[in-house]
Every structure is written in C-alpha cells, then in structure tokens.
Design a protein around this motif. Structure first.
Motif, PDB file in Angstrom:
ATOM      1  N   THR A 165      38.114  44.304  47.521  1.00  0.00           N
ATOM      2  CA  THR A 165      37.633  43.586  46.335  1.00  0.00           C
ATOM      3  C   THR A 165      38.690  43.571  45.224  1.00  0.00           C
ATOM      4  O   THR A 165      39.263  44.605  44.886  1.00  0.00           O
ATOM      5  N   CYS A 166      38.914  42.376  44.651  1.00  0.00           N
ATOM      6  CA  CYS A 166      39.953  42.250  43.618  1.00  0.00           C
ATOM      7  C   CYS A 166      39.378  42.596  42.235  1.00  0.00           C
ATOM      8  O   CYS A 166      38.162  42.671  42.055  1.00  0.00           O
ATOM      9  N   GLN A 167      40.267  42.792  41.279  1.00  0.00           N
ATOM     10  CA  GLN A 167      39.829  43.197  39.940  1.00  0.00           C
ATOM     11  C   GLN A 167      38.920  42.156  39.267  1.00  0.00           C
ATOM     12  O   GLN A 167      37.873  42.523  38.736  1.00  0.00           O
ATOM     13  N   PRO A 168      39.262  40.853  39.286  1.00  0.00           N
ATOM     14  CA  PRO A 168      38.343  39.889  38.655  1.00  0.00           C
ATOM     15  C   PRO A 168      36.943  39.921  39.272  1.00  0.00           C
ATOM     16  O   PRO A 168      35.947  39.763  38.553  1.00  0.00           O
ATOM     17  N   CYS A 169      36.835  40.146  40.581  1.00  0.00           N
ATOM     18  CA  CYS A 169      35.505  40.243  41.191  1.00  0.00           C
ATOM     19  C   CYS A 169      34.795  41.516  40.727  1.00  0.00           C
ATOM     20  O   CYS A 169      33.590  41.510  40.479  1.00  0.00           O
ATOM     21  N   LEU A 170      35.547  42.617  40.600  1.00  0.00           N
ATOM     22  CA  LEU A 170      34.948  43.849  40.088  1.00  0.00           C
ATOM     23  C   LEU A 170      34.426  43.628  38.674  1.00  0.00           C
ATOM     24  O   LEU A 170      33.350  44.112  38.310  1.00  0.00           O
ATOM     25  N   THR A 227      29.893  39.963  46.379  1.00  0.00           N
ATOM     26  CA  THR A 227      30.801  39.183  45.555  1.00  0.00           C
ATOM     27  C   THR A 227      32.192  39.145  46.199  1.00  0.00           C
ATOM     28  O   THR A 227      32.687  40.164  46.677  1.00  0.00           O
ATOM     29  N   ASN A 228      32.776  37.970  46.229  1.00  0.00           N
ATOM     30  CA  ASN A 228      34.152  37.838  46.740  1.00  0.00           C
ATOM     31  C   ASN A 228      34.764  36.575  46.158  1.00  0.00           C
ATOM     32  O   ASN A 228      34.089  35.825  45.453  1.00  0.00           O
ATOM     33  N   CYS A 229      36.032  36.349  46.459  1.00  0.00           N
ATOM     34  CA  CYS A 229      36.680  35.125  46.001  1.00  0.00           C
ATOM     35  C   CYS A 229      37.836  34.804  46.946  1.00  0.00           C
ATOM     36  O   CYS A 229      37.988  35.470  47.972  1.00  0.00           O
ATOM     37  N   THR A 230      38.645  33.828  46.597  1.00  0.00           N
ATOM     38  CA  THR A 230      39.733  33.483  47.522  1.00  0.00           C
ATOM     39  C   THR A 230      40.777  34.588  47.606  1.00  0.00           C
ATOM     40  O   THR A 230      41.632  34.570  48.479  1.00  0.00           O
ATOM     41  N   ASN A 231      40.743  35.551  46.684  1.00  0.00           N
ATOM     42  CA  ASN A 231      41.722  36.629  46.726  1.00  0.00           C
ATOM     43  C   ASN A 231      41.211  37.903  47.385  1.00  0.00           C
ATOM     44  O   ASN A 231      41.935  38.888  47.485  1.00  0.00           O
ATOM     45  N   CYS A 232      39.936  37.920  47.761  1.00  0.00           N
ATOM     46  CA  CYS A 232      39.401  39.149  48.336  1.00  0.00           C
ATOM     47  C   CYS A 232      38.179  38.873  49.205  1.00  0.00           C
ATOM     48  O   CYS A 232      37.646  37.769  49.186  1.00  0.00           O
ATOM     49  N   GLY A 233      37.763  39.898  49.927  1.00  0.00           N
ATOM     50  CA  GLY A 233      36.526  39.793  50.696  1.00  0.00           C
ATOM     51  C   GLY A 233      36.763  39.718  52.189  1.00  0.00           C
ATOM     52  O   GLY A 233      37.872  39.918  52.674  1.00  0.00           O
ATOM     53  N   ASP A 237      38.717  26.729  40.148  1.00  0.00           N
ATOM     54  CA  ASP A 237      37.913  27.946  40.153  1.00  0.00           C
ATOM     55  C   ASP A 237      38.485  28.948  41.148  1.00  0.00           C
ATOM     56  O   ASP A 237      39.033  28.589  42.183  1.00  0.00           O
ATOM     57  N   ARG A 238      38.335  30.253  40.808  1.00  0.00           N
ATOM     58  CA  ARG A 238      38.829  31.300  41.695  1.00  0.00           C
ATOM     59  C   ARG A 238      38.093  31.283  43.043  1.00  0.00           C
ATOM     60  O   ARG A 238      38.540  31.866  44.022  1.00  0.00           O
ATOM     61  N   ARG A 239      36.946  30.634  43.092  1.00  0.00           N
ATOM     62  CA  ARG A 239      36.165  30.612  44.339  1.00  0.00           C
ATOM     63  C   ARG A 239      36.232  29.266  45.030  1.00  0.00           C
ATOM     64  O   ARG A 239      35.429  28.972  45.910  1.00  0.00           O
TER      65      ARG A 239
HETATM   66 ZN    ZN Z   1      37.952  38.571  44.345  1.00  0.00          ZN
END
Ligand code: ZN
Ligand code: ZN
Ligand code: FE
Length: 765
Positions: A112-117, A133-139, A175-177
């Motif tokens: 999990t990335c910081q923005p998702c946290l 919760t996740n996004c294109t940078n994590c999950g 968007d980050r997602r």
């Molecule tokens: Zn993320």
C-alpha cells in the motif's frame, strides 16, 4: 526549416512492467503536457503509443517516457518509428488489445502506497478504514490476474461492478486510480467477514476492532491477505505462540513478525540503512534482522536465534489491524507444516480450521497464491532467501536470448523457471515437494506461467537426482510431449544460478556448499569446488567422502552424523565418554551406527558441507536432533557470535594434485574433540569451525587460481545463508584480490536451482 520542425507521427512501443502500474495515465498526462495528439493502448505484448507533433517535441516526449515513468514501471525497451501524421484530434486511451502469442511482463503485488494510507486514515474520506483501498501505484496484481492483457475482466475483480464514484476515478486520466483494475470502495468493492473456525459469522460492531481484541485475547486468527492466508497471534505472549506451534506442527522453526511501523521495528531489532530501505520498499519482504536482547517479542517466536524475521504491514487490512491491536503479531503462512499456503475461503476453513480460532475472510478471490518473500542483508547487499510476493513473476534478465525452456527445479524450496527471449521467469517459492498439495500447486503454477507469458517449452531441464518429484515430472512431460530433456548436475546449477544472478557468463571458480545434491558419480555431493561456465563444469575439489549412517534419515539426527564421522575418521577410541553429546545416545543406536559405518550398509557416502556443519554442531552439544532444515547449523552460527575468540581455527589437510583437491577432515574433527574435552565453550568451537571452513574456501580458491588463472569466484548453495560463513569467506577472498559473486535476486539455496538449470539447458542448445 530544420528537420526538427517537421510534423511527424511517432509509433512507440514500450516493453517491461508497463501495465497495472499507472503507465497509461502517465503517458496521457505527458502527451497533454507536450501538447501532442494521438493515443495509448495496452496490448498483450507492450504498451503502444502513437503521438504526432514536431520532431523536437516528440524526442522530448520519448525521453520523458523513459526518465519520468511512474515508480513501479520497469521499462526494458522503448522502440520508435516515424511516419507521416494521421491527423489525430486530442489524445485518448484506447481499449486493450489481445494479440495471440504475444506477452508482456506482469507486475508483482505491491505494498500500500502513502496516498492510499492517507485515504484510509483520514476520517471523512470515502475510503476511511476501507481495507481494499488501492491505486495504480499499489495493491494486488499478479495474485488476481487470470490472463493478459491486465484488465479488470481478466482479474478476480471482474465480479465487482464499480459504483459511479469509482467508475469516475477509473475513467479520469488525471486521477491516481485511472485504470486501477482493482479499484474499489466500501460501496462497491470487496468486504471483510469474520467467522469462527466453522465458517459461522461472528457478531461485531467493527470488524477490525473485534479482530484486534481477539488477538489481544490470545486467539489465533487466519487472515486472508494478498497471496494467501496468514496465521496471526500476539507475538509478545508465549501462550498463543506455543499453541500455534503445536497446532501447526512446527515445534521450533522461527516465525515472522509484523510490526506496525519502522519505529516499532527499531524497538525490537537493530536496523541499518539498507535494511530499513528494504523493509519500507514496495516489495515489503520479511527481513531477517538482529534481534535486540530487550525486545518484548517472546523468545518462543525464534527459539535459540539472534535474528528475527520482521515485516511491515503491506495491505490496508494489515495496517488497520496493526493499528487497532497495537501489538507485534506473529504472521506465518497459513498452512500445516510444509503444505502450500491456503488461498480460498473454503479451502482455508477446511485446512486451517484446526489451527485458527477465527477467520478474517474477504470476497476478493486470490487467483494465484504466494508466500511472503524473505531477505537478508549481508555485506550491505540485500539477498533474497525466499523469492515470492513482491518479486515474482518479474523475470531475471539474461545476458542472451534464450529458447523456451522449462527448468523444473529441485526437491526442497522448489521454484521452477520458464525462459523466453532474455527473460527467465523464476516462479515464486513453491515449497518442499513432499506432498500432493505442493505438487498440485507446482503443476498449476507452471500452467499459469506458461499461459501468462505465452511459453511453450522446447526443452525441459531437470536435476539428476532420480528421486526428486520435479525430476519425475520432467521425465513424464518429456515422454508425453517428445521434447528434449536435459539433466543438470545440482551444484553446477547452483553456481550458474549465481553467475546468471549477476549477469556474468564466466568461467568462474565455483564454491557450492550445501546439504544434498546428486553427483555425477552417484554419491551425495555438497562441499564442492568447480570450474564452471554456462556450458559445463569440472569438479576440481571436494570435502572427502564420509559415511552418512542411515542415509537421509540421519539428516534429522545430526548426532548420528557426528558419530559416523568420528568413527570413520578417528575410530572407536575417539568416542571419549567425557564428550557430552554421547551421553544422550543409547547403546543400541551406537551399535547400529557402528555397524553401518563398518559394513557400508545403508551408509551412503557424502561430501556435503551441510552435514559437516550438522556433525560439528552435534559434537559440540549445540543441537543433536532437528525440527527444521539446517537447524543445527543455524544454532551453531548463533552460538558462534558469542565467541571471545574471533580468529582461531582448526587444521585440515589437502591431498590430491594441482588439478584435484581433496580436503581431509581427520585433523579438523580431532581438534574439535580436543577443544571440547578441554572444556572449550561451544561458541569458541563454533567460531573456530566457521573460520576453518572460510580458510578452506580461500586456500583452495587460491590453488585453483594458480592453475587456471581464473580470478572470479561464485558462491552458492544453502550454506551461504549463514551470514558468519558468507561474510568470512567473502572477506578472505576479497582480500586475496578475488572478484566474488554472491546471490542477490534468487536464493543461494535450492530456490535458485531452477534458474541455473534453465541457463545451462539454454547453453546446451
Ligand atoms: Zn496506492
Ligand atoms: Zn466504489
Ligand atoms: Fe542445493
């Protein structure tokens, strides 16, 4: 007008890990920033881009593609061709296209990335406390992918229909997602469920709080994570830890611990800069760290050990639980003994129902299971000792283009490896091939990799050991399909694995120190010196052959090995009754071992380094029987750190000529026994023994350099997981002017064998 001003169309193909990592939104943003029109699209092979503009802007755009790519993207290659403009209006993201036979790399799951946290821990955020919760940078990535291209319908998220809010994020290139395939929220996404061990839902107001309070009440909870179930319990309390050991049938093998953050980790362990970076990396492996004496983590977590495996939370579920529980938690693979990790809810309830009191389930399916990765930092360099979550299925890069090969791996700590082009897809850690479940997991995972990376092997490589299950599998497959099969000697595979790990084609001086490997003479090898390249090897040195009384059964009883070695080397008279370890052996067993050694019956010969460690550990009274692999050697390493004598060592004798060196162990074992009879502490015996092995390694390497002119030494085999040994061998060799190759990306243990097999088979074509 200069060339730079000519309006052109650039057709770009980007390869590497470029899907599921926010690459298309990045391209979109970049194109807009440069004012370029065109499109971007995922295919099963690459990300294709067409943009048009003047040449100078296009060049800038292409350079930015490479240098400003999102953190998780790994670009391996960008190819460009220019053409006449097509007259695009605006820039768009086009639908994915599947191309038969083509493949692209798949990203591992990412912490999990910081923005998702921030989303998860900001009250009022629509994802406040949302565990998926996740996004294109994590999950999740690899664990939910059924096929490529990586798009939601081909993942286990396909059953969840996005709500309008999620859909909006998914479609918004800024968007980050944007195109985050597992995108979800509390309205539309997966949900947690807490049940008892029969699958009956437990009452709760807040599921995370309830789980945390059960953990504080000393319960064992099976938690469904990214790659499978983990079994969790309070790591500060011996009660639940011992209960978990008993139920999991794992008497003393160390457990990993999860702590809430790096500050908490520091309370329990000494952490250097490299280790901290590794702990906090997107891969988030378990890192073996020096355990502080004042740590509140109970000693039952790692009995007799000075190192402990620690990881930080890597999914929102973990972050939420760690925060609510406020305790370090044991987090160990959800399995019984050596079975593969459980992945499905019903499977977990069936297999783990007798271990866990409660189950924290969810309804996002895990398509492919994998365990947590384990790393150590030695000589300032991170080294994987178990390669799985966060790393697989990202390939190891080869220095050449390989035919399509399946290398089946070894019996223990198995991985397999599939190759094509310059990629070696080393599978995640599969496990010890000793039960049906693991074999099924193995075959299933081979099929998945073949499908994901569009590989149809032309060659199948396997270990020479006739009894290894992967060897039997290889021969069956070869017979069924008629493809060529290539046997590979175990220690040659180790050394070539280390070479390929370092992108070095050789030749090298290879030091392969491990427990067991089938030799070309039918004996059990394991203390081997060789000259090797990808094509072939020549054994140029070894530990002398000694009897292993009772064969492989002796491996679990190091005292038997100790007896066998003493009897074979020094004879009956050396069994001095003052030697402490003898008092635990009854007369019947002593006679049995004596007969086996004298008659050579059921007493195969071995040159194993691992067995020598076992024997000395047992002689010193450190460990006479073991519960997990290498336990005797590990505990001797731990003891040795307490030694007051850091320099002492024992004598050994070399025989043979310039082309072949045999290490005779008579003097060594006799000196060990003398030290023990003089009342020398175990720690000192251990340290002197380690120094002796390092001296052997250096002495023989020097001799081989003398006769061959080679100056590069590759170190491989499970014994090099021993940091004391590794550091001391590396120091001696480096101060002797050698260039030393160590493992980094794949384990030095048998988890690295498949890579070596694949490279050797590739060189044989
Ligand atoms: Zn993320
Ligand atoms: Zn939603
Ligand atoms: Fe091995």
């Amino acid at each position: 007008m200069s060339d730079n001003r000519i309006f052109q169309l650039a057709r770009i193909s980007a390869r590497g890990v470029v899907q599921g990592v926010g690459f298309r939104p990045f391209v979109y943003g970049l194109a807009r920033q440069h004012g370029l029109n065109g499109w971007v699209c995922n295919t099963s092979e690459d990300v294709k881009i067409e943009v048009e503009g003047d040449r100078k802007t296009l060049d800038l755009f292409i350079s930015d593609l490479e240098h400003k790519a999102p953190p998780l993207a790994r670009i391996e290659n960008i190819s460009v061709s220019f053409d006449a403009p097509a007259g695009y209006k605006g820039f768009e993201i086009r639908h994915s296209v599947a191309t038969p036979g083509k493949y692209q790399l798949v990203s591992p799951d990412i912490a999990t990335c910081q923005p998702c946290l921030d989303d998860i821990f900001t009250s009022g955020n629509r994802r406040f406390h949302y565990p998926f919760t996740n996004c294109t940078n994590c999950g999740p990535r690899f664990t939910i992918i059924k096929d490529i291209p990586y798009d939601r319908p081909l993942t286990t998220m396909s059953v969840f229909k996005m709500c309008p809010d999620c859909q909006r994020e998914y479609e918004d290139p800024l968007d980050r997602r944007f195109h985050a395939q597992p995108n979800a929220c509390p309205v539309c996404g997966p949900q947690l469920q807490l049940t008892d061990n029969l699958g009956k839902t437990v009452d709760y107001d807040d599921i995370i709080e309830k789980t945390a309070s059960l953990l504080k009440e000393e319960r064992i909870i099976a938690i469904k994570g990214l790659g499978g179930f983990l079994l969790a319990c309070n790591a500060e309390n011996a009660g639940p830890v011992m209960l978990l050991r008993q139920r999991k049938r794992r008497p003393s093998k160390p457990f990993a611990v999860m702590v809430k953050d790096i500050e908490e980790a520091r309370k329990h362990c000494e952490i250097n800069e490299v280790e901290e970076k590794l702990l906090k990396s997107p891969q988030s492996p378990i890192v073996l760290l020096k355990w502080k004496p004042g740590s509140t983590i109970c000693k039952e977590v790692g009995p007799g050990l000075k190192y402990i495996g620690v990881m930080l939370p890597y999914t929102p579920i973990h972050h939420l639980i760690m925060k609510a529980a406020g305790l370090p938690l044991v987090m160990t693979s959800g399995n019984v003994s050596e079975e593969p990790i459980a992945g499905e809810n019903s499977e977990a309830l069936r297999r783990l129902g007798a271990i866990a009191d409660y189950f924290l389930l969810h309804n996002r399916d895990i398509y492919s299971t994998y365990d947590d990765s384990v790393a150590i930092v030695a000589n300032g360099i991170p080294q994987l000792v178990r390669r799985a979550r966060g790393y697989a299925p990202y390939p190891i890069h080869l220095t050449y283009s390989s035919p399509q090969i399946l290398a089946c791996g070894a019996e223990e700590k198995n991985t397999f490896c599939l190759t094509r082009d310059n990629h070696a897809f080393v599978s995640q850690h599969i496990g010890d091939m000793e039960n049906l479940e693991t074999m099924e997991h193995y075959e299933r995972t081979i099929e998945l990799y073949k499908q994901l990376f569009r590989i149809e092997p032309e060659i199948i490589a396997y270990d020479m050991h006739p009894e290894y299950l992967p060897t039997k599998y290889a021969l069956e497959q070869a017979e069924k399909t008629g493809i060529r099969s290539i046997p590979v000697q175990h220690h040659h595979a180790h050394i070539v694995s280390c070479m390929a790990d370092n992108g070095f084609e050789g030749p090298v001086i290879g030091l392969a120190f491990d427990g067991t490997g089938f030799g070309t003479d039918g004996k059990i090898w394991g203390g081997e010196f060789m000259v090797a390249d990808y094509k072939s090897f020549k054994r140029v040195g070894q530990l002398e052959y000694l009897p292993l009384p009772g064969g492989s059964a002796a491996i679990k009883k190091p005292y038997r090995i100790a007896l066998g070695y003493i009897l074979a080397l020094l004879g009956e008279n050396a069994l001095d009754s003052r030697l402490g370890f003898l008092s635990k052996i009854d007369r019947v067993e002593l006679d049995l071992v004596r007969k086996q050694v004298e008659s050579n019956l059921n007493s195969p010969l071995t040159s194993s380094m691992g067995r020598l460690f076992d024997a000395v550990s047992a002689m010193a009274g450190i460990r006479s029987t073991i519960d997990y692999e290498a336990q005797a050697a590990i505990e001797m390493e731990m003891k040795s750190y307490e030694s007051a004598d850091e320099q002492g060592s024992y004598p050994f004798t070399l025989t043979g000529d310039d082309s072949y060196h045999i290490i005779l162990l008579h003097d060594l074992i006799s000196a060990v026994l003398n030290d023990l009879l003089r009342g020398c502490p175990q720690s000192t015996v251990g340290m002197r023994f380690h120094n002796t092995i390092a001296a052997m390694a250096a002495d023989i390497s020097l001799k081989i350099r003398g006769s061959t002119g080679l100056n590069t030494v590759a170190l491989s085999g499970g014994c090099f997981q021993n940091r004391l040994l590794l550091t001391s061998v590396v120091n001696r060799l480096e101060s002797g002017g050698f260039k030393v190759l160590k493992h980094r990306q794949v384990p030095c243990n048998d988890g690295g064998i498949s890579l070596g097999q694949a490279v050797i088979a590739g060189a044989a074509t």
